[in-house]
Motif scaffolding. Sequence first.
Motif, PDB file in Angstrom:
ATOM      1  N   UNK A 167      36.671  45.131  43.897  1.00 51.58           N
ATOM      2  CA  UNK A 167      36.440  44.878  45.320  1.00 51.58           C
ATOM      3  C   UNK A 167      35.706  43.554  45.507  1.00 51.58           C
ATOM      4  N   UNK A 168      34.715  43.301  44.687  1.00 45.55           N
ATOM      5  CA  UNK A 168      33.991  42.035  44.748  1.00 45.55           C
ATOM      6  C   UNK A 168      34.902  40.852  44.394  1.00 45.55           C
ATOM      7  N   UNK A 169      35.825  41.081  43.461  1.00 54.18           N
ATOM      8  CA  UNK A 169      36.792  40.044  43.110  1.00 54.18           C
ATOM      9  C   UNK A 169      37.725  39.751  44.281  1.00 54.18           C
ATOM     10  N   UNK A 170      38.245  40.813  44.905  1.00 53.49           N
ATOM     11  CA  UNK A 170      39.164  40.637  46.025  1.00 53.49           C
ATOM     12  C   UNK A 170      38.509  39.867  47.166  1.00 53.49           C
ATOM     13  N   UNK A 171      37.209  40.062  47.347  1.00 52.76           N
ATOM     14  CA  UNK A 171      36.483  39.387  48.426  1.00 52.76           C
ATOM     15  C   UNK A 171      35.887  38.048  47.987  1.00 52.76           C
ATOM     16  N   UNK A 172      36.162  37.627  46.753  1.00 51.22           N
ATOM     17  CA  UNK A 172      35.753  36.292  46.325  1.00 51.22           C
ATOM     18  C   UNK A 172      34.316  36.164  45.887  1.00 51.22           C
ATOM     19  N   UNK A 173      33.604  37.286  45.714  1.00 46.40           N
ATOM     20  CA  UNK A 173      32.199  37.209  45.316  1.00 46.40           C
ATOM     21  C   UNK A 173      32.055  37.025  43.807  1.00 46.40           C
ATOM     22  N   UNK A 174      32.987  37.600  43.046  1.00 43.03           N
ATOM     23  CA  UNK A 174      32.978  37.399  41.595  1.00 43.03           C
ATOM     24  C   UNK A 174      34.332  36.838  41.175  1.00 43.03           C
ATOM     25  N   UNK A 175      34.355  36.286  39.981  1.00 41.14           N
ATOM     26  CA  UNK A 175      35.594  35.805  39.386  1.00 41.14           C
ATOM     27  C   UNK A 175      35.723  36.336  37.979  1.00 41.14           C
ATOM     28  N   UNK A 176      36.834  36.041  37.338  1.00 47.72           N
ATOM     29  CA  UNK A 176      37.075  36.477  35.963  1.00 47.72           C
ATOM     30  C   UNK A 176      36.788  35.294  35.056  1.00 47.72           C
ATOM     31  N   UNK A 177      35.750  35.427  34.240  1.00 48.60           N
ATOM     32  CA  UNK A 177      35.343  34.294  33.404  1.00 48.60           C
ATOM     33  C   UNK A 177      36.046  34.277  32.059  1.00 48.60           C
ATOM     34  N   UNK A 178      36.509  35.444  31.595  1.00 48.29           N
ATOM     35  CA  UNK A 178      37.222  35.527  30.313  1.00 48.29           C
ATOM     36  C   UNK A 178      37.804  36.927  30.190  1.00 48.29           C
ATOM     37  N   UNK A 179      38.375  37.207  29.041  1.00 47.93           N
ATOM     38  CA  UNK A 179      38.884  38.545  28.715  1.00 47.93           C
ATOM     39  C   UNK A 179      38.323  38.964  27.366  1.00 47.93           C
ATOM     40  N   UNK A 180      37.888  40.202  27.270  1.00 50.36           N
ATOM     41  CA  UNK A 180      37.514  40.753  25.969  1.00 50.36           C
ATOM     42  C   UNK A 180      38.787  41.014  25.180  1.00 50.36           C
ATOM     43  N   UNK A 183      41.342  45.539  24.383  1.00 50.76           N
ATOM     44  CA  UNK A 183      41.755  46.106  25.653  1.00 50.76           C
ATOM     45  C   UNK A 183      41.971  45.115  26.767  1.00 50.76           C
ATOM     46  N   UNK A 184      41.824  43.834  26.479  1.00 50.27           N
ATOM     47  CA  UNK A 184      42.043  42.776  27.479  1.00 50.27           C
ATOM     48  C   UNK A 184      41.148  42.960  28.707  1.00 50.27           C
ATOM     49  N   UNK A 185      39.974  43.547  28.530  1.00 48.56           N
ATOM     50  CA  UNK A 185      39.099  43.852  29.665  1.00 48.56           C
ATOM     51  C   UNK A 185      38.626  42.577  30.347  1.00 48.56           C
ATOM     52  N   UNK A 186      38.668  42.581  31.688  1.00 47.58           N
ATOM     53  CA  UNK A 186      38.164  41.450  32.448  1.00 47.58           C
ATOM     54  C   UNK A 186      36.640  41.326  32.277  1.00 47.58           C
ATOM     55  N   UNK A 187      36.193  40.088  32.127  1.00 44.45           N
ATOM     56  CA  UNK A 187      34.762  39.777  32.105  1.00 44.45           C
ATOM     57  C   UNK A 187      34.444  39.079  33.419  1.00 44.45           C
ATOM     58  N   UNK A 188      33.546  39.657  34.203  1.00 49.59           N
ATOM     59  CA  UNK A 188      33.273  39.183  35.556  1.00 49.59           C
ATOM     60  C   UNK A 188      31.981  38.365  35.587  1.00 49.59           C
ATOM     61  N   UNK A 189      31.978  37.363  36.455  1.00 51.20           N
ATOM     62  CA  UNK A 189      30.762  36.603  36.728  1.00 51.20           C
ATOM     63  C   UNK A 189      30.823  36.167  38.183  1.00 51.20           C
ATOM     64  N   UNK A 190      29.721  35.650  38.715  1.00 52.93           N
ATOM     65  CA  UNK A 190      29.739  35.142  40.079  1.00 52.93           C
ATOM     66  C   UNK A 190      30.835  34.099  40.226  1.00 52.93           C
ATOM     67  N   UNK A 191      31.541  34.123  41.345  1.00 53.58           N
ATOM     68  CA  UNK A 191      32.672  33.204  41.513  1.00 53.58           C
ATOM     69  C   UNK A 191      32.227  31.745  41.437  1.00 53.58           C
ATOM     70  N   UNK A 192      31.002  31.436  41.902  1.00 50.04           N
ATOM     71  CA  UNK A 192      30.547  30.039  41.825  1.00 50.04           C
ATOM     72  C   UNK A 192      30.242  29.601  40.408  1.00 50.04           C
TER      73      UNK A 192
END
Length: 396
Positions: A167-180, A183-192
């Motif tokens: 939800x935070x990704x869809x609203x632009x608050x976080x982004x995907x910084x890499x993948x583990x 399992x190809x898991x998304x790694x999230x960080x602040x979008x800025x």
Amino acid sequence: MGKSDRVTLQAARRMALRAQGFGRPRPARAGLAQVRRAVHAQGLVQIDYVNVLAPAHHLVLFSRLGPYDRAHLATLLYDRRELFEHWAHEASILPLEMWPLLRHRMEGTPQLWPRFSRFAKEHGPYIAEVLETVRARGPLTAAELAGEAKRRGAWWGWSRPKIALEALLAHGHVGVSSRRTAGFARVYDLSERVIPLDVHGARVEVEDAQRELVRRAAARVGIGTVRDIADYFRMQAKDAAARIAELVRDGELVPVRVDGWKDVAYRPVDAPSSRPLEAASILSPFDPVVWCRPRSERLFNFRDRIEIYTPAAKRTYGYYVLPFLLGDRIVARVDLKADRASDRLRVLAAHRESHAGNEVAAPLVEELRAVARWLELSEVEVARKGDLATALRKAL
């Protein structure tokens, strides 16, 4: 519109395929520049990690480039930050220049994913807590957040932290910084901290952004109805229709009638050629050529339903079935599996489309061999299931 504004179905197919990068030879050696160019040319690549064969986004690029080093995509995404992950068609990889064009959707109610907005409203304090945790601890995965056990149902078994992060990704608050890797898991960080600041802060007025999204979608569709064009970046049809009318008025889009289509279609004024083209490519089920099922039925007389979630006994064509494009027609479909234990690309079933003959087998075998080489598999093995299987086995 007069007679000159009519387009044959075959011409429409060729225009659509050329708009998607088909009809030109694959590069002899596809490097970083070719991967970058392919993603920009398509505008986005849909992400899917069903790993029976290879992740769908890699298959989409393979269809246009042939064998290429899949690490190039990660380099452009996570090291150079020239691309980013976001919800655009579905989960997608996009050129960085697309970020400002999607800001109005992030800051409003994401039109395609109102469930994210509903979750955010229903769980506001929890969403705020997750965002602060990412701010303090990021980058992190959903599994690294304390949360509930996995749930089942419409959220694909996602955990509560995963839904909050998406939800935070869809609203632009976080982004995907890499993948583990596991399992190809998304790694999230602040979008800025993911999107370069000069791009992150850029703004485009809503109607201007919509107009540019329509312009880019029309160029990549080649020729399509309002709904075809709207679907590319998952715009609401009413917004797409309004911007299409403006681009027609400004002379950028041309309304046309395609033989057999009920609705008016639109093509760019400099639409791709409708000359015959050469192509022989396996297509991902999530390729833009076929991802809009009503459109692929109109263009190719190709009816496709993904059967991953269909019980095995009720499947018509198989578990992970890929169409085969030859020239300007989809002529076959194959159920493929990369069997690493036996070092083989297994063709579990092969079916010919009703308009295709045995001449399909030889070019399909060559494409299957190319897929096997790309995946570093030594052999191609064809099972006996499907009306094309015998011809394929002979061609091997």
